[in-house]
Design a protein around this motif. Structure first.
Motif: not given
Length: 116
Positions: A54-58
């Motif tokens: 939800k909060h990060c670029t994987m």
């Protein structure tokens, strides 16, 4: 805006790397209050991964990241370092230990909670 490369060990032992693209200096509050403390409160790798996505670029790291966080959800520990990238060798290098900045911010939050 400050970026951070996050190295996370989920509670099931799975290791992932991702990028927090916004407000990742601990004093700005966002990364601590919206990502780190909620992650540390979970003990379910599926829910942990959902929050991270939800909060990060994987599965990426950014050369222009200011910080590197190591988050271990098994031991419930967070350490923070400067992130350095050498453009000549194209290698990331962990810099100065900045964990005290994270710790101080969390302590400030705890004091505020006790005053309420």
């Amino acid at each position: 805006m400050t970026r951070s490369n996050l190295h996370i060990t989920l509670s099931n032992g799975e290791e992932i790397i991702c990028i927090a693209d916004s407000s990742s200096a601990p004093e700005q509050g966002y990364i601590v209050e919206e990502i780190l403390l909620p992650l540390l409160a979970l003990s379910n790798s599926t829910r942990e991964l959902s929050l991270i996505k939800k909060h990060c670029t994987m599965d990426e790291r950014r050369a222009n990241a200011s910080y590197r966080y190591y988050i271990n959800l098994i031991t419930k520990t967070v350490t923070m370092f400067e992130e350095n990238f050498n453009y000549r060798t194209e290698r990331f290098r962990k810099g100065k230990d900045l964990t005290e900045r994270y710790t101080r911010y969390v302590e400030t939050l705890n004091v505020q909670d006790h005053e309420k």
